[in-house]
Motif scaffolding. Structure first.
Motif, PDB file in Angstrom:
ATOM      1  N   MET A   1       5.973   8.712 -25.578  1.00  0.00           N
ATOM      2  CA  MET A   1       5.473   9.736 -26.472  1.00  0.00           C
ATOM      3  C   MET A   1       6.640  10.581 -26.977  1.00  0.00           C
ATOM      4  O   MET A   1       7.476  11.030 -26.208  1.00  0.00           O
ATOM      5  N   THR A   2       6.685  10.806 -28.255  1.00  0.00           N
ATOM      6  CA  THR A   2       7.752  11.587 -28.862  1.00  0.00           C
ATOM      7  C   THR A   2       7.462  13.076 -28.721  1.00  0.00           C
ATOM      8  O   THR A   2       6.377  13.541 -29.050  1.00  0.00           O
ATOM      9  N   ARG A   3       8.434  13.811 -28.213  1.00  0.00           N
ATOM     10  CA  ARG A   3       8.309  15.274 -28.136  1.00  0.00           C
ATOM     11  C   ARG A   3       8.565  15.862 -29.505  1.00  0.00           C
ATOM     12  O   ARG A   3       9.346  15.316 -30.289  1.00  0.00           O
ATOM     13  N   PRO A  90      10.001  15.875 -34.844  1.00  0.00           N
ATOM     14  CA  PRO A  90      10.320  15.125 -33.617  1.00  0.00           C
ATOM     15  C   PRO A  90      11.657  15.573 -33.026  1.00  0.00           C
ATOM     16  O   PRO A  90      12.596  15.883 -33.754  1.00  0.00           O
ATOM     17  N   ILE A  91      11.719  15.603 -31.718  1.00  0.00           N
ATOM     18  CA  ILE A  91      12.959  15.933 -31.015  1.00  0.00           C
ATOM     19  C   ILE A  91      13.584  14.609 -30.589  1.00  0.00           C
ATOM     20  O   ILE A  91      12.945  13.830 -29.874  1.00  0.00           O
ATOM     21  N   PRO A  92      14.821  14.335 -30.998  1.00  0.00           N
ATOM     22  CA  PRO A  92      15.477  13.087 -30.582  1.00  0.00           C
ATOM     23  C   PRO A  92      15.518  12.988 -29.056  1.00  0.00           C
ATOM     24  O   PRO A  92      15.731  13.982 -28.359  1.00  0.00           O
ATOM     25  N   SER A  93      15.323  11.813 -28.534  1.00  0.00           N
ATOM     26  CA  SER A  93      15.285  11.627 -27.085  1.00  0.00           C
ATOM     27  C   SER A  93      16.609  11.962 -26.414  1.00  0.00           C
ATOM     28  O   SER A  93      16.649  12.278 -25.236  1.00  0.00           O
ATOM     29  N   ASN A  94      17.699  11.953 -27.164  1.00  0.00           N
ATOM     30  CA  ASN A  94      19.011  12.267 -26.593  1.00  0.00           C
ATOM     31  C   ASN A  94      19.416  13.722 -26.838  1.00  0.00           C
ATOM     32  O   ASN A  94      20.557  14.082 -26.614  1.00  0.00           O
TER      33      ASN A  94
END
Length: 101
Positions: A1-3, A90-94
């Motif tokens: 799931m994308t934050r 969206p917040i990038p996962s990194n």
């Protein structure tokens, strides 16, 4: 799931309208500095409320505020907002930035 993070474009009320709608002891910097202006903001967090100076009678609920975008941004009470437009980004996962997430 994308934050995600909510980014708000908020037009503040006029000074006259703020003075009508908001008790004087709850006015903040925004009443003097930028009535009627449009600010880009994010949702406020509990850490924002701990960091910022507020009147002792002001709400301690982060849901009652928005915060300027930098991690050390200032609070604006939602009662001062005339119109708001919100975009969920969206917040990038990194992402390493912890101030606003």
């Amino acid at each position: 799931m994308t934050r995600t993070i909510n980014i708000h474009t908020a037009k503040l009320k006029s000074r006259k309208q703020m003075e009508k709608d908001i008790p004087r002891h709850l006015w903040g910097w925004w009443h003097d500095v930028c009535p009627g202006q449009t600010l880009t903001m994010r949702d406020a967090t509990a850490s924002d409320l701990e960091r910022c100076i507020r009147n002792p009678e002001a709400s301690t609920d982060p849901a009652d505020y928005l915060c300027e975008l930098p991690a050390d941004g200032s609070l604006v009470i939602k009662a001062a907002i005339q119109h708001i437009r919100t975009v969920s980004v969206p917040i990038p996962s990194n992402a390493q930035h912890a101030g606003a997430v």
